[in-house]
Write a protein that holds these residues in place. Sequence first.
Motif, mmCIF file in Angstrom:
data_model
loop_
_atom_site.group_PDB
_atom_site.id
_atom_site.type_symbol
_atom_site.label_atom_id
_atom_site.label_comp_id
_atom_site.label_asym_id
_atom_site.label_seq_id
_atom_site.Cartn_x
_atom_site.Cartn_y
_atom_site.Cartn_z
ATOM 1 N N SER A 53 0.967 -1.011 -0.105
ATOM 2 C CA SER A 53 0.060 0.079 -0.043
ATOM 3 C C SER A 53 0.805 1.311 0.119
ATOM 4 O O SER A 53 1.853 1.259 0.411
ATOM 5 C CB SER A 53 -0.812 0.001 1.354
ATOM 6 O OG SER A 53 -1.911 -1.086 1.266
ATOM 7 N N TRP A 78 0.893 5.057 1.316
ATOM 8 C CA TRP A 78 0.713 6.022 2.318
ATOM 9 C C TRP A 78 1.246 7.423 1.938
ATOM 10 O O TRP A 78 2.464 7.717 1.521
ATOM 11 C CB TRP A 78 1.524 5.573 3.720
ATOM 12 C CG TRP A 78 0.876 4.215 4.072
ATOM 13 C CD1 TRP A 78 1.398 3.037 3.623
ATOM 14 C CD2 TRP A 78 -0.381 3.670 4.720
ATOM 15 N NE1 TRP A 78 0.937 2.025 4.071
ATOM 16 C CE2 TRP A 78 -0.145 2.401 4.689
ATOM 17 C CE3 TRP A 78 -1.350 4.617 5.289
ATOM 18 C CZ2 TRP A 78 -1.189 1.839 5.119
ATOM 19 C CZ3 TRP A 78 -2.316 3.593 5.850
ATOM 20 C CH2 TRP A 78 -2.354 2.482 5.986
ATOM 21 N N GLY A 91 -3.820 5.655 3.549
ATOM 22 C CA GLY A 91 -4.226 6.453 4.331
ATOM 23 C C GLY A 91 -3.061 7.743 4.349
ATOM 24 O O GLY A 91 -2.202 7.544 3.653
ATOM 25 N N LEU A 145 -11.192 7.775 13.222
ATOM 26 C CA LEU A 145 -10.589 6.723 13.334
ATOM 27 C C LEU A 145 -10.602 6.217 14.671
ATOM 28 O O LEU A 145 -10.336 6.844 15.750
ATOM 29 C CB LEU A 145 -9.233 6.631 12.659
ATOM 30 C CG LEU A 145 -9.193 7.259 11.253
ATOM 31 C CD1 LEU A 145 -7.463 7.306 11.065
ATOM 32 C CD2 LEU A 145 -9.921 6.473 10.213
ATOM 33 N N GLU A 186 -7.145 1.744 14.098
ATOM 34 C CA GLU A 186 -6.951 1.640 12.447
ATOM 35 C C GLU A 186 -6.027 2.673 12.259
ATOM 36 O O GLU A 186 -5.291 3.444 12.780
ATOM 37 C CB GLU A 186 -8.394 2.576 12.315
ATOM 38 C CG GLU A 186 -9.700 1.987 12.442
ATOM 39 C CD GLU A 186 -10.800 2.675 11.935
ATOM 40 O OE1 GLU A 186 -11.173 2.505 10.509
ATOM 41 O OE2 GLU A 186 -11.327 3.076 12.732
ATOM 42 N N GLN A 187 -5.591 2.139 11.025
ATOM 43 C CA GLN A 187 -4.320 2.904 10.304
ATOM 44 C C GLN A 187 -4.866 4.040 9.533
ATOM 45 O O GLN A 187 -6.060 3.946 8.934
ATOM 46 C CB GLN A 187 -3.717 1.968 9.340
ATOM 47 C CG GLN A 187 -2.932 0.583 10.100
ATOM 48 C CD GLN A 187 -1.844 1.215 11.008
ATOM 49 O OE1 GLN A 187 -1.589 2.429 11.570
ATOM 50 N NE2 GLN A 187 -1.016 0.041 11.660
ATOM 51 N N PRO A 188 -3.939 4.882 9.321
ATOM 52 C CA PRO A 188 -2.654 5.066 9.921
ATOM 53 C C PRO A 188 -2.744 5.555 11.595
ATOM 54 O O PRO A 188 -1.520 5.975 11.862
ATOM 55 C CB PRO A 188 -2.133 6.152 9.182
ATOM 56 C CG PRO A 188 -2.943 7.063 8.796
ATOM 57 C CD PRO A 188 -4.313 6.258 8.674
ATOM 58 N N GLY A 246 -8.680 16.290 6.536
ATOM 59 C CA GLY A 246 -9.090 14.892 7.013
ATOM 60 C C GLY A 246 -10.631 14.881 6.603
ATOM 61 O O GLY A 246 -10.974 13.660 6.071
ATOM 62 N N ILE A 301 -10.811 7.939 2.370
ATOM 63 C CA ILE A 301 -9.610 7.674 2.702
ATOM 64 C C ILE A 301 -9.177 8.133 4.152
ATOM 65 O O ILE A 301 -9.378 9.135 4.621
ATOM 66 C CB ILE A 301 -8.421 8.524 1.834
ATOM 67 C CG1 ILE A 301 -8.745 8.422 0.528
ATOM 68 C CG2 ILE A 301 -6.933 8.633 2.420
ATOM 69 C CD1 ILE A 301 -7.864 9.125 -0.520
ATOM 70 N N PRO A 302 -8.902 7.159 5.317
ATOM 71 C CA PRO A 302 -8.551 7.445 6.464
ATOM 72 C C PRO A 302 -7.275 8.519 6.796
ATOM 73 O O PRO A 302 -6.363 8.286 5.953
ATOM 74 C CB PRO A 302 -8.317 6.087 6.909
ATOM 75 C CG PRO A 302 -7.733 5.373 6.019
ATOM 76 C CD PRO A 302 -8.429 5.873 4.689
ATOM 77 N N ALA A 303 -7.803 9.358 7.738
ATOM 78 C CA ALA A 303 -6.253 10.415 7.929
ATOM 79 C C ALA A 303 -6.253 10.614 9.166
ATOM 80 O O ALA A 303 -7.374 10.553 10.302
ATOM 81 C CB ALA A 303 -6.630 11.687 7.111
ATOM 82 N N THR A 304 -5.046 10.895 9.887
ATOM 83 C CA THR A 304 -4.822 11.653 11.150
ATOM 84 C C THR A 304 -4.981 13.211 10.635
ATOM 85 O O THR A 304 -4.210 13.414 9.699
ATOM 86 C CB THR A 304 -3.626 11.126 11.662
ATOM 87 O OG1 THR A 304 -2.377 11.323 10.819
ATOM 88 C CG2 THR A 304 -3.864 9.599 12.087
#
Length: 394
Positions: A74, A76, A170, A311, A315-317, A343, A351-354
């Motif tokens: 993947s 990132w 992510g 998240l 969960e990643q990231p 985000g 798309i997951p995000a911090t």
Amino acid sequence: MDLQQAKARTATVVELAQELIRRPSRGGIDGYGPVLGVLEDWLAARGLPHRRLYDGAGSLVGLLVEIPGGRPGSWWTLDACVDTAPYGDESAWSFPPDSAEVVDGWLLGRGAADSKLAAAMFCHIAADLALRAENLHGGLAVLLDADEHTGGFGGARAYLADAAVTRPAGVMIGYPGMDEVVVGGRGLWRATVTVHAPSGHSGSSRAVVGAISRAAHLVHLLDAAELPRGDRASSFPLPPKLSVTSFHGGQGFSVTPDRCDLNIDIRTVPTFDAHDAETLVRKAVTELDAQMPAPRPTQIAPVTAWPPFQLAEDEQPAAALLNAAAAAGLRVRAKTAGPSNIGNLLAGEGIPATAGFGVPYEGLHGIDERARLAELPQVYAVYQRAVLDLLQTD
């Protein structure tokens, strides 16, 4: 990378950040060419693959660095904006907004905190990983985006729209603040509302309820509207919030205006989404038009809507960043933030995000913006470890 190695990077990270701060890049005010040019020169000197990003109108809105790994996996993304908030009242600053000096351990100037120091740090991490890319799974993208502080998010949108981009699993956004990893945020629903009324002379014997009076009544109805309360015991602890952020109508003294325009910003949560926000505003508008009739109905023009996001800590990231912080001996908590950010835009794309972990700061978007450098090696090491964990686990 251990802390000592990260400390060795600090001086050159700060030097690059200083060069960025010295190039004003206020969103919607300054051109982005000079600040992005500094980054292009730095990346080219180190042989790092990068390319420009343009919006639909052909304007330069960012740079993208791509470090492909030698093994399948993947991708990132590290993301830091290189445009900034406006300076505001420059006479209120105790140093020039483009100072870029280091005084008593603080990097001074607009963008020091949000987010030119993070941009410089992420470029260095890309350079570190390029040396060992053949052993990594997937790849690392570094998005150096502009048009963030306008609210248009042109750089992020150009990245997402680029057909040549490998869609990331992510994104970690380099907003500042060392006590928390931001894993979620409220969404938003925004609209402009146009209130109509008959026009007239303010001195006329004929009574006229003008657009400003009607709009003021609408604000009262909106302020009185009931919103769900937040429950800190729930998974999403923040409540929704409604704000009237702009109110324009009339000119001079002698004319009762026939139009008044309002901007409405509603921050949404999973239990009160964009549909609920629009329903609330339409209900208030219907009540206004019934109580205070006018020749034309009040108009609502939705502007944008972003979903809330959150998240779980595993969960990643988010997990990689939280675990890396813990391994560095830092006490960092996961936080769901009130303000919206990139985000939310990414969440709308699945798309997951911090959206935040960085150095301590002061004056964000205000006067005397500054970033504390003592913790920079720790922050650097945390992001480096998080990225390596993600690129070595596929």
